[in-house]
Design an enzyme around this catalytic site. Structure first.
Site, PDB file in Angstrom:
ATOM      1  N   HIS A  70       0.991   1.618 -13.663  1.00 53.41           N
ATOM      2  CA  HIS A  70       1.802   0.522 -14.204  1.00 53.41           C
ATOM      3  C   HIS A  70       3.255   0.981 -14.317  1.00 53.41           C
ATOM      4  O   HIS A  70       3.521   2.066 -14.843  1.00 53.41           O
ATOM      5  CB  HIS A  70       1.277   0.107 -15.583  1.00 53.41           C
ATOM      6  CG  HIS A  70       2.031  -1.045 -16.180  1.00 53.41           C
ATOM      7  ND1 HIS A  70       2.081  -2.288 -15.588  1.00 53.41           N
ATOM      8  CD2 HIS A  70       2.771  -1.146 -17.320  1.00 53.41           C
ATOM      9  CE1 HIS A  70       2.821  -3.097 -16.332  1.00 53.41           C
ATOM     10  NE2 HIS A  70       3.257  -2.426 -17.384  1.00 53.41           N
ATOM     11  N   GLY A  92       0.783  -1.231   0.000  1.00 55.46           N
ATOM     12  CA  GLY A  92       0.000   0.000   0.000  1.00 55.46           C
ATOM     13  C   GLY A  92       0.815   1.283   0.000  1.00 55.46           C
ATOM     14  O   GLY A  92       0.317   2.314   0.458  1.00 55.46           O
ATOM     15  N   MET A 139      -3.160  -6.672  -7.950  1.00 57.74           N
ATOM     16  CA  MET A 139      -2.567  -7.754  -8.731  1.00 57.74           C
ATOM     17  C   MET A 139      -3.629  -8.783  -9.119  1.00 57.74           C
ATOM     18  O   MET A 139      -3.579  -9.950  -8.733  1.00 57.74           O
ATOM     19  CB  MET A 139      -1.420  -8.403  -7.943  1.00 57.74           C
ATOM     20  CG  MET A 139      -0.339  -7.424  -7.514  1.00 57.74           C
ATOM     21  SD  MET A 139       0.344  -6.474  -8.880  1.00 57.74           S
ATOM     22  CE  MET A 139       1.256  -7.748  -9.725  1.00 57.74           C
TER      23      MET A 139
END
Length: 203
Positions: free
Chosen positions: A115, A13, A96
């Site tokens: 990304h 996180g 994910m």
């Protein structure tokens, strides 16, 4: 009325923390109303709780164990988010799990993803590892990070913000990762604010 944001995470996180910090500084353009994790032990859940942000955990394993499909998981998660928050923006920050059209279509034009690569390069998983391998093989001198709108095709949606990251002689994988993460923490909050303030949507 403040615009609402849902953040999806799978791990520690750190990108979520960048968003939380930006919101505290009035630099996010909205309010994080819910953090969703597909991993029960994701440390990002602790970061959310520390910031008094509601959380929701839903694992694909629970679905598979009960004979349900990945599409069932995505559809149910989308319904939960829509009925709980009805977000203006869904942010994938280290999420994910490839989302199927049953989720993407529910929030069409309202999902963005971070990304660790530039547009058209190194799509999919392990992008930093692959960039480093290409650098060591003499095939790459730079990589980068981007925030893009999400479409069903992985990491192919319209870019919102991009930033190059140089590969430097003597780099270890960890050194390159650290530089990319610094850039990620900078561009993700900026992209969220840009989308919410300007009402950006994919072309």
């Amino acid at each position: 009325m403040a615009k609402t944001i849902v953040v999806l995470i799978s791990g520690s996180g750190t990108n979520l923390q960048a968003l939380i910090d930006a919101e505290k500084q009035g630099q996010l353009g909205g309010t994080i109303a819910l953090v969703v994790s597909n991993k029960k032990k994701a440390y990002g859940l602790v970061r959310a709780a520390d910031a008094s942000i509601p959380t929701h955990v839903r694992t694909l394993k629970e679905y598979k164990d009960s004979g349900k499909t990945r599409e069932d998981f995505d559809r149910d998660l989308a319904e939960h988010i829509a009925s709980t928050v009805s977000p203006d923006l869904v942010v994938l920050a280290g999420w994910m799990h490839i989302l199927s059209p049953s989720f993407v279509d529910k929030f069409k034009g309202k999902i963005i993803n971070l990304h660790p690569a530039l547009p058209g390069e190194l799509e999919g998983a392990h992008a930093i590892d692959r960039a480093y391998d290409e650098f060591k093989a003499g095939q790459r001198t730079r990589t980068g990070a981007m925030v893009h709108f999400v479409i069903p095709e992985v990491d192919k949606g319209q870019p919102i913000l991009t930033q190059e990251v140089p590969c430097v002689e003597g780099d270890t994988l960890e050194m390159l990762e650290d530089r990319i993460h610094v850039v990620e923490h900078q561009i993700l909050p900026k992209a969220v604010k840009l989308v919410l303030d300007k009402g950006l949507s994919p072309l």
